[in-house]
Design an enzyme around this catalytic site. Structure first.
Site, short mmCIF file in Angstrom:
data_model
loop_
_atom_site.label_atom_id
_atom_site.label_comp_id
_atom_site.label_asym_id
_atom_site.label_seq_id
_atom_site.Cartn_x
_atom_site.Cartn_y
_atom_site.Cartn_z
N GLY A 22 35.57 35.51 37.41
CA GLY A 22 35.18 35.84 38.68
C GLY A 22 33.66 35.90 39.11
O GLY A 22 33.07 36.97 39.21
N ALA A 23 33.21 34.60 38.93
CA ALA A 23 31.84 34.50 38.77
C ALA A 23 31.11 34.00 40.53
O ALA A 23 29.91 33.75 40.48
CB ALA A 23 31.18 33.56 37.87
N ASP A 73 43.55 31.27 39.17
CA ASP A 73 43.67 32.69 38.98
C ASP A 73 44.13 33.22 37.79
O ASP A 73 45.02 32.89 37.37
CB ASP A 73 44.79 32.96 40.43
CG ASP A 73 45.51 34.36 40.30
OD1 ASP A 73 45.26 35.18 39.54
OD2 ASP A 73 46.33 34.55 41.35
N VAL A 74 42.95 33.98 37.29
CA VAL A 74 43.36 34.33 36.04
C VAL A 74 44.47 35.24 35.56
O VAL A 74 44.63 35.57 34.43
CB VAL A 74 41.92 35.04 35.30
CG1 VAL A 74 40.86 33.85 35.34
CG2 VAL A 74 41.35 36.07 36.27
N ASN A 99 35.23 39.16 33.46
CA ASN A 99 34.83 40.05 34.64
C ASN A 99 35.58 40.30 35.82
O ASN A 99 35.85 41.32 36.22
CB ASN A 99 33.35 39.21 35.14
CG ASN A 99 32.89 39.98 36.32
OD1 ASN A 99 32.46 40.90 36.41
ND2 ASN A 99 33.29 39.35 37.34
N SER A 151 34.98 49.79 33.07
CA SER A 151 34.23 50.48 34.21
C SER A 151 34.07 51.99 33.53
O SER A 151 34.66 52.63 32.45
CB SER A 151 35.31 50.96 35.19
OG SER A 151 35.24 51.96 36.03
N TYR A 164 43.56 52.41 38.43
CA TYR A 164 42.28 51.51 37.95
C TYR A 164 41.70 51.95 36.76
O TYR A 164 41.42 51.30 35.82
CB TYR A 164 41.29 51.74 39.03
CG TYR A 164 39.97 51.03 38.84
CD1 TYR A 164 39.97 49.53 38.97
CD2 TYR A 164 38.62 51.50 38.50
CE1 TYR A 164 38.79 48.73 38.92
CE2 TYR A 164 37.63 50.92 38.17
CZ TYR A 164 37.68 49.60 38.36
OH TYR A 164 36.46 48.81 38.31
N ALA A 166 43.27 53.70 34.22
CA ALA A 166 44.45 53.34 33.30
C ALA A 166 44.05 51.77 32.95
O ALA A 166 43.92 51.41 31.68
CB ALA A 166 45.79 53.30 33.66
N LYS A 168 41.27 50.01 33.14
CA LYS A 168 39.95 50.00 32.60
C LYS A 168 39.93 50.34 31.17
O LYS A 168 39.35 50.05 30.35
CB LYS A 168 38.82 50.29 33.38
CG LYS A 168 38.86 49.36 34.49
CD LYS A 168 38.30 48.03 34.35
CE LYS A 168 37.97 46.96 35.71
NZ LYS A 168 37.77 45.83 35.33
P1 NDP Z 1 33.75 41.95 43.48
O1 NDP Z 1 35.01 42.17 44.40
O2 NDP Z 1 32.44 42.01 44.14
O3 NDP Z 1 34.05 40.42 42.84
C1 NDP Z 1 35.40 40.10 42.34
C2 NDP Z 1 35.26 38.95 41.72
O4 NDP Z 1 36.32 38.48 40.96
C3 NDP Z 1 34.99 37.55 42.71
O5 NDP Z 1 34.45 36.56 42.22
C4 NDP Z 1 36.58 37.17 42.84
O6 NDP Z 1 36.86 36.03 43.04
C5 NDP Z 1 37.03 37.44 41.32
N1 NDP Z 1 38.53 37.41 40.97
C6 NDP Z 1 39.15 38.70 41.53
N2 NDP Z 1 40.53 38.44 40.95
C7 NDP Z 1 40.46 37.39 40.31
C8 NDP Z 1 41.40 36.39 39.94
N3 NDP Z 1 42.77 36.84 39.80
N4 NDP Z 1 41.20 35.22 39.35
C9 NDP Z 1 39.85 34.86 39.56
N5 NDP Z 1 38.99 35.55 39.96
C10 NDP Z 1 39.18 36.85 40.40
O7 NDP Z 1 33.73 42.84 42.22
P2 NDP Z 1 32.57 43.23 41.26
O8 NDP Z 1 31.55 42.30 41.12
O9 NDP Z 1 32.00 44.53 41.70
O10 NDP Z 1 33.58 43.67 39.92
C11 NDP Z 1 33.27 42.62 38.60
C12 NDP Z 1 34.12 43.69 37.64
O11 NDP Z 1 33.33 44.68 37.35
C13 NDP Z 1 35.27 44.02 37.99
O12 NDP Z 1 36.18 43.97 36.89
C14 NDP Z 1 35.08 45.56 38.39
O13 NDP Z 1 36.54 46.11 38.04
C15 NDP Z 1 34.15 45.83 37.53
N6 NDP Z 1 33.23 47.06 37.72
C16 NDP Z 1 32.85 47.15 39.15
C17 NDP Z 1 32.05 48.25 39.43
C18 NDP Z 1 31.29 48.34 40.90
O14 NDP Z 1 31.09 49.50 41.07
N7 NDP Z 1 31.21 47.09 41.69
C19 NDP Z 1 31.74 49.46 38.66
C20 NDP Z 1 32.84 49.38 37.47
C21 NDP Z 1 33.42 47.89 37.07
P3 NDP Z 1 36.89 35.57 44.69
O15 NDP Z 1 35.54 35.68 45.42
O16 NDP Z 1 37.06 33.93 44.77
O17 NDP Z 1 37.80 36.14 45.45
#
Ligand code: NDP
Length: 256
Positions: A22-23, A73-74, A99, A151, A164, A166, A168
């Site tokens: 998810g980068a 899709d992970v 991530n 989280s 969510y 649960a 995390k």
């Molecule tokens: P975003 O929604 O901004 O980004 C999510 C990323 O994850 C995107 O790159 C997306 O890809 C990718 N993604 C989602 N599902 C899949 C999948 N099944 N396979 C591959 N890629 C996937 O989220 P954030 O950056 O905010 O969050 C990143 C992590 O940090 C998450 O685990 C979230 O729970 C955690 N987090 C976030 C917080 C926040 O306040 N933002 C707080 C605490 C934790 P694509 O762009 O292609 O859809």
């Protein structure tokens, strides 16, 4: 445990292959760029945002490091296998950052079984699949860094975010248990548990709600994705070899 590859204090991750799930956006994007700045070769995983992932790769190339964008899709075992296989183009994976994740905000009573299962799949099953796929490489190399993005709700529980929280919280238990299992192989496993970070995941908060949340936070602001990336960078470094099974929480003092 010595890392077994060229080490530089200015680029401590020089030539190490890192897979960041998810980068393409948000926190994962910052992590990928920070690791690359430290010299890592980065596998930029995305699910659907190809243009955004290509942009991250282009930025890393501009820094003089290496990167590839890989769609996967992970939550799907076959996709995870292809993702890890694709990393071979850069070398043997030494760092995995789990991530990718999804959020949800609703009463438990309104949460369907499908929604519950989807959260568990994205936030807990996906890290399991990715860790399982990279571990044989890390065990062979007797070196590895696995960092799971949890989280604050996984630590303290969030109202309207039971499913969510649960998922995390489960990821934190996964981190602690796996850390013990692989420690003798030179592999560390840690979690980063961010507070509220300004990304697309906060789409459901109004500007007013974001302002209130920032005021509630002791440091007086919401987090930036780089606040999380800095913690990941520390845990990914060879010098963090005595830190394992731990949770670092960049949250501005919201949860202590
Ligand atoms: P975003 O929604 O901004 O980004 C999510 C990323 O994850 C995107 O790159 C997306 O890809 C990718 N993604 C989602 N599902 C899949 C999948 N099944 N396979 C591959 N890629 C996937 O989220 P954030 O950056 O905010 O969050 C990143 C992590 O940090 C998450 O685990 C979230 O729970 C955690 N987090 C976030 C917080 C926040 O306040 N933002 C707080 C605490 C934790 P694509 O762009 O292609 O859809």
């Amino acid at each position: 445990m010595t890392p077994g590859f060229p080490y530089s204090t200015t680029r401590p991750l020089f030539g190490q292959v890192a897979i960041v799930t998810g980068a393409s956006r948000g926190i994962g994007r910052s992590i990928a760029i920070s690791l690359a700045r430290a010299g890592a070769y980065v596998v930029v995983n995305y699910r659907q945002s190809k243009a955004a992932a290509d942009d991250v790769v282009a930025q890393i190339h501009q820094m003089g490091s290496r990167a590839i964008a890989v769609q996967a899709d992970v939550t799907e075992p076959a996709d995870v296998d292809s993702l890890v296989a694709a990393a071979a183009e850069l070398g043997v994976p030494r760092i995995l950052v789990n991530n990718a994740g999804i959020g949800s905000s609703q009463l438990l009573m309104d949460t369907t079984l499908e929604e519950w299962e989807s959260l568990m799949k994205s936030n807990l099953t996906a890290p399991f699949l990715c860790a399982k796929a990279v571990l044989p490489h890390m065990v062979r190399a007797e070196y590895g860094r696995i960092i799971n993005i949890s989280s604050i709700w996984g630590l303290s529980g969030g109202s309207f975010e039971v499913a969510y929280s649960a998922s995390k919280g489960g990821l934190i238990a996964f981190t602690k248990a796996l850390a013990k299992e692989v420690a003798r192989s030179g592999i560390t496993v840690n979690a980063v548990a961010p507070g509220a970070i300004e990304t697309d995941m906060l789409w459901n908060l109004s500007p007013e709600e974001k302002r209130e949340l920032a005021e509630e936070t002791p440091v007086g602001r919401l987090g930036h994705p780089d606040d999380v990336a800095h913690a990941v960078l520390f845990l990914a470094s060879p010098s963090a070899s005595y830190v394992t099974g731990q949770v670092i929480s960049p949250n501005g003092g919201l949860v202590t």
